[in-house]
Design a protein around this motif. Structure first.
Motif, PDB file in Angstrom:
ATOM      1  N   GLY A 564       0.825  -1.210   0.000  1.00 12.44           N
ATOM      2  CA  GLY A 564       0.000   0.000   0.000  1.00 12.44           C
ATOM      3  C   GLY A 564       0.856   1.255   0.000  1.00 12.44           C
ATOM      4  N   THR A 565       1.957   1.225   0.757  1.00 10.81           N
ATOM      5  CA  THR A 565       2.876   2.366   0.764  1.00 10.81           C
ATOM      6  C   THR A 565       3.517   2.545  -0.606  1.00 10.81           C
ATOM      7  OG1 THR A 565       3.340   2.048   3.113  1.00 10.81           O
ATOM      8  CG2 THR A 565       4.922   3.345   1.854  1.00 10.81           C
ATOM      9  N   LEU A 566       3.920   1.449  -1.233  1.00  9.14           N
ATOM     10  CA  LEU A 566       4.492   1.548  -2.584  1.00  9.14           C
ATOM     11  C   LEU A 566       3.501   2.158  -3.557  1.00  9.14           C
ATOM     12  CD1 LEU A 566       6.341  -1.896  -2.818  1.00  9.14           C
ATOM     13  CD2 LEU A 566       7.422   0.373  -2.850  1.00  9.14           C
ATOM     14  N   ALA A 567       2.224   1.760  -3.460  1.00  3.51           N
ATOM     15  CA  ALA A 567       1.202   2.320  -4.345  1.00  3.51           C
ATOM     16  C   ALA A 567       1.050   3.812  -4.100  1.00  3.51           C
ATOM     17  CB  ALA A 567      -0.118   1.586  -4.139  1.00  3.51           C
ATOM     18  N   HIS A 568       1.036   4.202  -2.832  1.00  2.00           N
ATOM     19  CA  HIS A 568       0.930   5.617  -2.464  1.00  2.00           C
ATOM     20  C   HIS A 568       2.100   6.414  -3.035  1.00  2.00           C
ATOM     21  CE1 HIS A 568      -0.007   8.922   0.512  1.00  2.00           C
ATOM     22  NE2 HIS A 568       1.260   9.201   0.233  1.00  2.00           N
ATOM     23  N   GLU A 595      -0.847  14.774  -2.230  1.00  2.00           N
ATOM     24  CA  GLU A 595      -1.140  13.776  -1.206  1.00  2.00           C
ATOM     25  C   GLU A 595      -2.504  13.132  -1.433  1.00  2.00           C
ATOM     26  OE1 GLU A 595       0.207  12.296   1.913  1.00  2.00           O
ATOM     27  OE2 GLU A 595       1.722  12.621   0.382  1.00  2.00           O
ATOM     28  N   GLY A 596      -3.500  13.966  -1.742  1.00  2.02           N
ATOM     29  CA  GLY A 596      -4.832  13.417  -1.970  1.00  2.02           C
ATOM     30  C   GLY A 596      -4.859  12.406  -3.094  1.00  2.02           C
ATOM     31  N   LEU A 597      -4.112  12.655  -4.161  1.00  2.00           N
ATOM     32  CA  LEU A 597      -4.060  11.712  -5.275  1.00  2.00           C
ATOM     33  C   LEU A 597      -3.374  10.412  -4.865  1.00  2.00           C
ATOM     34  CD1 LEU A 597      -3.259  14.252  -8.130  1.00  2.00           C
ATOM     35  CD2 LEU A 597      -5.330  12.859  -7.928  1.00  2.00           C
ATOM     36  N   SER A 598      -2.374  10.488  -3.993  1.00  2.00           N
ATOM     37  CA  SER A 598      -1.746   9.259  -3.520  1.00  2.00           C
ATOM     38  C   SER A 598      -2.685   8.449  -2.638  1.00  2.00           C
ATOM     39  CB  SER A 598      -0.452   9.579  -2.764  1.00  2.00           C
ATOM     40  OG  SER A 598       0.593   9.879  -3.669  1.00  2.00           O
ATOM     41  N   HIS A 599      -3.549   9.118  -1.890  1.00  2.00           N
ATOM     42  CA  HIS A 599      -4.548   8.383  -1.114  1.00  2.00           C
ATOM     43  C   HIS A 599      -5.611   7.780  -2.033  1.00  2.00           C
ATOM     44  CE1 HIS A 599      -2.602   9.490   2.505  1.00  2.00           C
ATOM     45  NE2 HIS A 599      -2.891  10.775   2.415  1.00  2.00           N
ATOM     46  N   ILE A 600      -5.885   8.445  -3.143  1.00  2.00           N
ATOM     47  CA  ILE A 600      -6.749   7.828  -4.154  1.00  2.00           C
ATOM     48  C   ILE A 600      -6.096   6.553  -4.688  1.00  2.00           C
ATOM     49  CG2 ILE A 600      -7.571   8.114  -6.530  1.00  2.00           C
ATOM     50  CD1 ILE A 600      -9.402   9.423  -4.511  1.00  2.00           C
ATOM     51  N   ALA A 601      -4.771   6.580  -4.863  1.00  2.00           N
ATOM     52  CA  ALA A 601      -4.071   5.378  -5.324  1.00  2.00           C
ATOM     53  C   ALA A 601      -4.280   4.219  -4.348  1.00  2.00           C
ATOM     54  CB  ALA A 601      -2.582   5.671  -5.491  1.00  2.00           C
ATOM     55  N   GLU A 602      -4.265   4.499  -3.042  1.00  2.66           N
ATOM     56  CA  GLU A 602      -4.532   3.451  -2.062  1.00  2.66           C
ATOM     57  C   GLU A 602      -5.958   2.922  -2.215  1.00  2.66           C
ATOM     58  OE1 GLU A 602      -3.303   4.413   2.022  1.00  2.66           O
ATOM     59  OE2 GLU A 602      -2.269   6.159   1.186  1.00  2.66           O
ATOM     60  N   GLU A 603      -6.912   3.835  -2.386  1.00  2.00           N
ATOM     61  CA  GLU A 603      -8.302   3.413  -2.559  1.00  2.00           C
ATOM     62  C   GLU A 603      -8.461   2.557  -3.818  1.00  2.00           C
ATOM     63  OE1 GLU A 603     -12.633   5.626  -2.536  1.00  2.00           O
ATOM     64  OE2 GLU A 603     -11.085   6.360  -3.912  1.00  2.00           O
ATOM     65  N   LEU A 667      -2.501  14.538   9.050  1.00  2.00           N
ATOM     66  CA  LEU A 667      -3.364  13.429   8.688  1.00  2.00           C
ATOM     67  C   LEU A 667      -4.790  13.867   8.401  1.00  2.00           C
ATOM     68  CD1 LEU A 667      -2.143  10.777  11.278  1.00  2.00           C
ATOM     69  CD2 LEU A 667      -1.489  10.993   8.875  1.00  2.00           C
ATOM     70  N   ALA A 668      -5.336  14.779   9.200  1.00  2.00           N
ATOM     71  CA  ALA A 668      -6.726  15.185   9.004  1.00  2.00           C
ATOM     72  C   ALA A 668      -6.933  15.817   7.637  1.00  2.00           C
ATOM     73  CB  ALA A 668      -7.145  16.154  10.113  1.00  2.00           C
ATOM     74  N   THR A 669      -5.993  16.670   7.224  1.00  2.00           N
ATOM     75  CA  THR A 669      -6.097  17.275   5.900  1.00  2.00           C
ATOM     76  C   THR A 669      -6.047  16.206   4.818  1.00  2.00           C
ATOM     77  OG1 THR A 669      -5.093  19.332   6.614  1.00  2.00           O
ATOM     78  CG2 THR A 669      -5.032  18.867   4.266  1.00  2.00           C
ATOM     79  N   ARG A 670      -5.139  15.258   4.967  1.00  2.00           N
ATOM     80  CA  ARG A 670      -4.989  14.208   3.964  1.00  2.00           C
ATOM     81  C   ARG A 670      -6.267  13.380   3.854  1.00  2.00           C
ATOM     82  NH1 ARG A 670       0.669  11.841   6.023  1.00  2.00           N
ATOM     83  NH2 ARG A 670       0.223  10.186   4.521  1.00  2.00           N
ATOM     84  N   GLY A 671      -6.906  13.121   5.003  1.00  2.00           N
ATOM     85  CA  GLY A 671      -8.175  12.401   4.965  1.00  2.00           C
ATOM     86  C   GLY A 671      -9.263  13.200   4.277  1.00  2.00           C
ATOM     87  N   ALA A 672      -9.331  14.492   4.572  1.00  2.00           N
ATOM     88  CA  ALA A 672     -10.357  15.334   3.958  1.00  2.00           C
ATOM     89  C   ALA A 672     -10.132  15.481   2.460  1.00  2.00           C
ATOM     90  CB  ALA A 672     -10.369  16.706   4.629  1.00  2.00           C
ATOM     91  N   THR A 673      -8.867  15.612   2.043  1.00  2.00           N
ATOM     92  CA  THR A 673      -8.575  15.761   0.618  1.00  2.00           C
ATOM     93  C   THR A 673      -8.943  14.494  -0.140  1.00  2.00           C
ATOM     94  OG1 THR A 673      -6.742  17.246   1.180  1.00  2.00           O
ATOM     95  CG2 THR A 673      -6.816  16.397  -1.060  1.00  2.00           C
ATOM     96  N   TRP A 674      -8.603  13.334   0.434  1.00  2.00           N
ATOM     97  CA  TRP A 674      -9.011  12.075  -0.207  1.00  2.00           C
ATOM     98  C   TRP A 674     -10.527  12.014  -0.354  1.00  2.00           C
ATOM     99  CZ3 TRP A 674     -11.746   8.337   2.848  1.00  2.00           C
ATOM    100  CH2 TRP A 674     -12.239   7.270   2.080  1.00  2.00           C
ATOM    101  N   ALA A 675     -11.255  12.319   0.731  1.00  2.00           N
ATOM    102  CA  ALA A 675     -12.713  12.226   0.682  1.00  2.00           C
ATOM    103  C   ALA A 675     -13.291  13.207  -0.326  1.00  2.00           C
ATOM    104  CB  ALA A 675     -13.299  12.470   2.071  1.00  2.00           C
TER     105      ALA A 675
END
Length: 815
Positions: A564-568, A595-603, A667-675
């Motif tokens: 998952g980290t590699l994907a991010h 960062e938000g796009l990398s969290h999309i990669a995890e999703e 972390l909170a910003t990263r969560g909000a950006t992903w959402a």
């Protein structure tokens, strides 16, 4: 209520009101003829008995043909003069009496606008000055002590000034009148008038009923009453109607007002020189689930109705500024408590996951700090093409030792490389020796020769490489594009090194799982001497005994999160490399969006491994936990989606402290950006892969990038996203802009934490709630109810004023 119905002020005029002083009760109101253009002043003939100070007044025939006044009537009708504290000094022969003036009219005295004192003030002026009627009959007496003289109705006319505005029913401060009289005078007479400017010298129009707040679509008939300056009705008058804003409220020839749309309008009634107005506030008529939006300055004041059965609302201010926080005091009046739905119930702090989830991995802010530093440091290099890697470059090699960078071409298992792990371009390198341990189709895995004992075996490195080749690589390249190949090996490099473990402080809960260093994409010359010149990841390694900083990292823990980290990190690598070498951008992507796009990669990794699940499926808890694929779906969620949910949970609990578009945050910003990005993809409802590709393959950055790809102002979608995070899957009747169709957050957080973690705040009637809303989308969820048939007002002020910073308001009716 809001703006009150009020009369319209006319021009200046002189109003002379006649009265006589008495200490006996107020006399009945005299019959008043309708005033005409040449109405005469009434005269009251008053006698004062010196012995007891009693005054008796009666009407007297007019002695002047003066057309500047009005026939008023007797004492106590429109003004009331009252005397007290009468004294006589035999030595000075001065008779003193304190006199007050009370205004009994419907309008103020001594003012033309209702509040500001007119220069002329209020005057009690003498038409006939005192003369003796007892003891020395006919003897003229002198006014003394404080009396003034001016040309008013005639030259050298005596008066006493009352320099204050007298509102209706208000009594003035006492003024002492002094009359010089011989001791033998036992009674005397005088005639006085009260003269003052008034706001409505021609009269006005009163409108009834005094309803000033309507719901959209409602009607209200207004009845006009035309009155003269003394407040008496004038029958048979024709009234013309008008409105200041027909888009808000219209009025027909009969005075029926129709509320058209939310806002404020002034309804005007006119009849000759007389007029009146009614300020009408129109409140939005929201159905359950409907949203209402406003921007400043209109958002500073809002009205909402209770309708026919009572209503509940969630009020969400959103700070759209990218540079400063917004302190906002929100005050509501006419409200009651909200009971729901929805009604989140938080579990006590520290409650563990019940069905889904794994412990949240927190890197202590390392990732954001590193990306912000890289963004600042590498910005000048991104603007200089000569800093980029040129074709045909040569590798440096230490004499008799390993390559001092990635060897071009495909290596051989067992090859040694010396790779710099020190951050940034400038300064002394920190070379670590790594051995090539596995070579996959798209990845070369290198292990630090100084890694702690008990780490990954060769077979485990091979399995990591296989997962990268079969999952992370196709998912990322299909959605973001192919990376560059600066090191000519057709692969990316994953360097598993204890240098990553060393980034976590001793005995710390912070875990840095891995990172990419954009400096490796620049030339290893004077521009960036620390560059390894290649596409490389730096990855956490197992440390079962805590040899590095006493932090134990088990094999299972590191293995569970490494792909998952590699994907991010792969998204970061693709994003930066394609910007620099494919699209010739002069700037790296802003950190929050990167960062938000990398969290999309995890999703996306979750969707790839969850057996049949895809975006816009509104996944609920039972989708994961029941059925023949439950174990694989739960594993996919825990491996690739859980971390996004953990980060988003931090935002849900304090949405006022950060926002999806905020820089320099954790972390909170990263969560909000992903959402938000997931919400945007769902709302756009197109091909997700094309959306992600377009956001990566561009020269634009940040909100400008979003606007170009989405085709709308991202701030408006951020505002709507705020309400969707509250209303989705909880409030009936919501529109598509209030939905996140991929996830049922309320259901899944029930499996993770026992309840949805969003924290609303209750507004209390008449009590200001002050919060500081962070830049980049900080918000709050404020709840209240409005009783049946009633109206509530809500103000949102910063320092007592409507905010000037970018600000949006969205309100959703929830019940």
């Amino acid at each position: 209520m809001f703006a009150r119905i009020r009369p319209a002020a006319a021009g200046l005029a002189l109003l002379a009101l006649t009265a006589a002083c008495t200490d006996e009760g107020r006399s009945p109101a005299a019959t008043e003829p309708t005033p005409g253009p040449a109405a005469e002043l009434a005269r009251l003939d008053c006698t004062v008995t010196v012995a007891d100070g009693r005054m008796a007044c009666q009407n007297a025939a007019p002695s002047l043909g003066d057309a500047r006044g009005l026939v008023v009537g007797g004492q106590g009708n429109h003004v009331y003069l009252q005397a007290s504290n009468n004294t006589y000094s035999a030595g000075t022969e001065i008779y003193s009496i304190d006199v007050t003036v009370q205004n009994l009219l419907f309008q103020a005295l001594g003012t033309t606008d209702g509040t500001t004192l007119d220069p002329g003030g209020v005057k009690v002026l003498f038409d006939v000055e005192p003369y003796a009627t007892g003891g020395s009959v006919g003897q003229e007496l002198e006014l003394a002590g404080g009396v003034q003289r001016a040309t008013l109705m005639r030259a050298d006319q005596a008066y006493y000034p009352y320099d204050e505005v007298l509102q209706p029913s208000q009594t003035s401060a006492p003024v002492t009148w002094q009359i010089s009289k011989p001791a033998g005078v036992t009674s005397f007479r005088f005639i006085v008038y009260v003269m003052a400017q008034v706001p409505f010298p021609d009269g006005r129009i009163d409108l009834s009923p005094t309803v000033d707040t309507l719901l959209e679509g409602a009607t209200q008939a207004l009845t006009p009453s035309v009155i003269n300056p003394l407040g008496n009705p004038i029958a048979g008058q024709t009234v013309a109607w008008g409105t200041s804003d027909p888009a808000v409220a219209t009025v027909d020839a009969s005075g029926v007002v129709t509320a058209v749309s939310a806002g404020a309008a002034t309804i005007t009634a006119a009849s000759g020189p007389r007029s009146g107005t009614a300020d009408i506030v129109v409140c939005p008529d929201l159905s359950v689930g409907e949203a209402y939006t406003l921007t400043m300055p209109a958002a500073a004041n809002l009205c909402l109705g209770g309708g026919g059965a009572g209503a509940e609302y969630t009020y969400m201010p959103v700070n759209l500024s990218t540079s400063s926080s917004l302190s906002l005091a929100v005050t509501a009046s006419g409200i009651t408590a909200a009971a729901g739905p929805p009604s989140p119930a938080l579990l006590p702090s520290g409650t563990q996951a019940r069905v889904l989830g794994a412990p949240m991995v927190d890197d202590g802010g390392f990732h954001i700090r590193q990306m912000e530093r890289d963004f600042r440091e590498l910005a000048p290099l991104a603007r200089r093409p000569e800093s980029r890697v040129a074709p045909g470059r040569t590798q440096r090699r230490a004499p008799g030792g390993p390559s001092m960078a990635i060897t071009p071409g495909t290596p051989t298992v067992g090859d040694l490389w010396s790779l710099n792990t020190a951050s940034g371009c400038a300064g002394t390198p920190d070379f670590r020796t790594g051995r090539v341990v596995s070579i996959g189709q798209h990845v070369i895995i290198v292990a630090d020769t100084a890694n702690p004992a008990g780490g990954f075996t060769t077979a485990q490195y091979d399995s990591i490489g296989l997962e990268f080749d079969s999952l992370a690589y196709p998912v990322n390249t299909a959605n973001f594009g192919e990376p560059t190949d600066l090191d000519d090996n057709d692969r990316v490099v994953a360097f598993y090194t204890r240098a990553v473990n060393e980034l976590s402080p001793p005995a710390s809960s912070a875990v840095v799982a891995g990172y990419v260093a954009p400096r490796d994409l620049f030339a290893a010359d004077a521009s960036c001497p620390r560059s390894n010149v290649g596409e490389i990841f730096y990855m956490l390694v197992p440390d079962p005994t805590g040899a590095v900083n006493s932090n134990v990292r088990t094999v299972s823990f590191v293995r569970g999160g490494t792909v998952g980290t590699l994907a991010h990190e792969f998204q970061h690598l693709i994003n930066t490399s394609r910007r620099l070498y494919v699209h010739n951008a002069t700037s790296l992507e802003e950190v929050w969006l990167n960062e938000g796009l990398s969290h999309i990669a995890e999703e996306l990794m979750f969707y790839r491994t969850s057996v049949g699940l895809a975006p816009r499926g509104n996944i609920v808890l039972s989708t994961l936990t029941t059925g023949p694929n439950a174990s694989r779906r739960v594993a996919a969620f825990n491996t690739y989606a859980n971390q996004n949910y953990g980060r988003l949970r931090s935002w849900l609990q304090r949405p006022d402290t950060t926002g999806a578009f905020k820089t320099n945050d954790g972390l909170a910003t990263r969560g909000a950006t992903w959402a938000f990005l997931r919400y945007a993809a769902d709302r756009r409802n197109g091909t997700d892969a094309q959306l992600w590709y377009d956001l990566v393959n561009t020269q634009a950055t940040g909100k400008a990038n979003l606007q170009a790809v989405l085709g709308v102002d991202p701030d408006t979608w951020l505002r709507d996203f705020t309400s969707a995070m509250y209303a989705d899957d909880a409030v009936t009747g919501i529109g598509p802009e209030q939905r996140v169709t991929s996830w049922n957050f309320r259901s899944l957080y029930g499996g993770l934490n026992g309840s949805y973690q969003l924290v609303p705040r209750a507004l209390t009637n008449g009590v200001a709630l002050t919060l500081s809303y962070s830049r980049g989308g900080g918000t709050g969820y404020l709840r209240f109810g409005v009783p049946t048939g009633a109206f509530a007002s809500v103000t949102a002020l910063s320092g007592g004023l409507a905010p000037t910073s970018p600000y949006a308001l969205i309100v959703v009716r929830t019940k």
